[in-house]
Design an enzyme around this catalytic site. Sequence first.
Site, PDB file in Angstrom:
ATOM      1  N   GLN A   1       3.024  10.090   1.012  1.00  0.00           N
ATOM      2  CA  GLN A   1       4.326   9.424   1.102  1.00  0.00           C
ATOM      3  C   GLN A   1       5.247   9.786  -0.067  1.00  0.00           C
ATOM      4  O   GLN A   1       6.454   9.572   0.001  1.00  0.00           O
ATOM      5  CB  GLN A   1       4.154   7.898   1.164  1.00  0.00           C
TER       6      GLN A   1
ATOM      7  N   CYS B   1       5.958  -0.135   7.303  1.00  0.00           N
ATOM      8  CA  CYS B   1       5.606   0.991   6.438  1.00  0.00           C
ATOM      9  C   CYS B   1       6.825   1.386   5.609  1.00  0.00           C
ATOM     10  O   CYS B   1       7.929   1.455   6.147  1.00  0.00           O
ATOM     11  CB  CYS B   1       5.154   2.169   7.307  1.00  0.00           C
ATOM     12  N   LEU B   2       6.602   1.652   4.327  1.00  0.00           N
ATOM     13  CA  LEU B   2       7.709   2.045   3.451  1.00  0.00           C
ATOM     14  C   LEU B   2       8.357   3.350   3.922  1.00  0.00           C
ATOM     15  O   LEU B   2       9.519   3.604   3.612  1.00  0.00           O
ATOM     16  CB  LEU B   2       7.212   2.209   2.004  1.00  0.00           C
TER      17      LEU B   2
ATOM     18  N   HIS C   1      -2.397   7.519   6.939  1.00  0.00           N
ATOM     19  CA  HIS C   1      -1.434   8.389   6.246  1.00  0.00           C
ATOM     20  C   HIS C   1      -2.125   9.663   5.764  1.00  0.00           C
ATOM     21  O   HIS C   1      -1.565  10.748   5.859  1.00  0.00           O
ATOM     22  CB  HIS C   1      -0.843   7.670   5.025  1.00  0.00           C
TER      23      HIS C   1
ATOM     24  N   GLY D   1       0.835  -1.196   0.000  1.00  0.00           N
ATOM     25  CA  GLY D   1       0.000   0.000   0.000  1.00  0.00           C
ATOM     26  C   GLY D   1       0.873   1.250   0.000  1.00  0.00           C
ATOM     27  O   GLY D   1       1.986   1.233   0.529  1.00  0.00           O
TER      28      GLY D   1
ATOM     29  N   HIS E   1      -4.404   1.565   7.433  1.00  0.00           N
ATOM     30  CA  HIS E   1      -3.039   2.113   7.492  1.00  0.00           C
ATOM     31  C   HIS E   1      -2.904   3.276   6.499  1.00  0.00           C
ATOM     32  O   HIS E   1      -2.365   4.329   6.841  1.00  0.00           O
ATOM     33  CB  HIS E   1      -2.060   0.970   7.166  1.00  0.00           C
ATOM     34  N   GLU E   2      -3.431   3.094   5.278  1.00  0.00           N
ATOM     35  CA  GLU E   2      -3.323   4.152   4.258  1.00  0.00           C
ATOM     36  C   GLU E   2      -4.192   5.355   4.627  1.00  0.00           C
ATOM     37  O   GLU E   2      -3.801   6.492   4.427  1.00  0.00           O
ATOM     38  CB  GLU E   2      -3.691   3.619   2.864  1.00  0.00           C
TER      39      GLU E   2
HETATM   40 NI    NI Z   1       2.690   3.271   5.470  1.00  0.00          NI
END
Ligand code: NI
Length: 173
Positions: free
Chosen positions: A51, A91-92, A137, A46, A133-134
């Site tokens: 991000q 998370c990236l 963000h 995701g 989670h997204e």
């Molecule tokens: Ni993330």
Amino acid sequence: MAVRPILEYPDPRLSTSSAPVTMFDAELQRLVDDLLETLYAAGGIGLSAPQIGDLRRVAVMDVSGEASAPQVYVNPEVQSRSAWGLVEESCLSVPGVVANVIRATKVRVRAQDPAGESFEREVEAMNAVCVQHELDHLNGKLFIDHLSPFRRWRIRSRLKAAARAADERRDVA
Ligand code: NI
């Protein structure tokens, strides 16, 4: 389409709330394409627009593991949450950190597609965890914000030390 750099914690843009999308045009489609290409290049499941430094309420997901089932959520909202559980997340934008977070594993979500069409979808398991989670963000929240202050402090110290070590390596190179 382009692979864009992924911002990392503690970049302030990651703690900023994103704005609703009002223009459903070619530029929005370009953002969606860039998000998907960046997600696949990073091997994630995701990715949200903030991000990559774009503060619009757009997120993409693909939990298939083979880049075969892209999902796009514009202006997503969670309608209901159920079946709570402890799930392992990463998370990236917070590289190298894995932590358990309490999440609903069944979620009803309402969103728009890149053309502006509204849809409602019931998602479960990994899809449910990922969509929450997204959405976090888009509200300027990271998964580590769900942890205790002490745990968060330890993660922050570790990431700072890693960044310092990387800087020192650059200095001597
Ligand atoms: Ni993330």
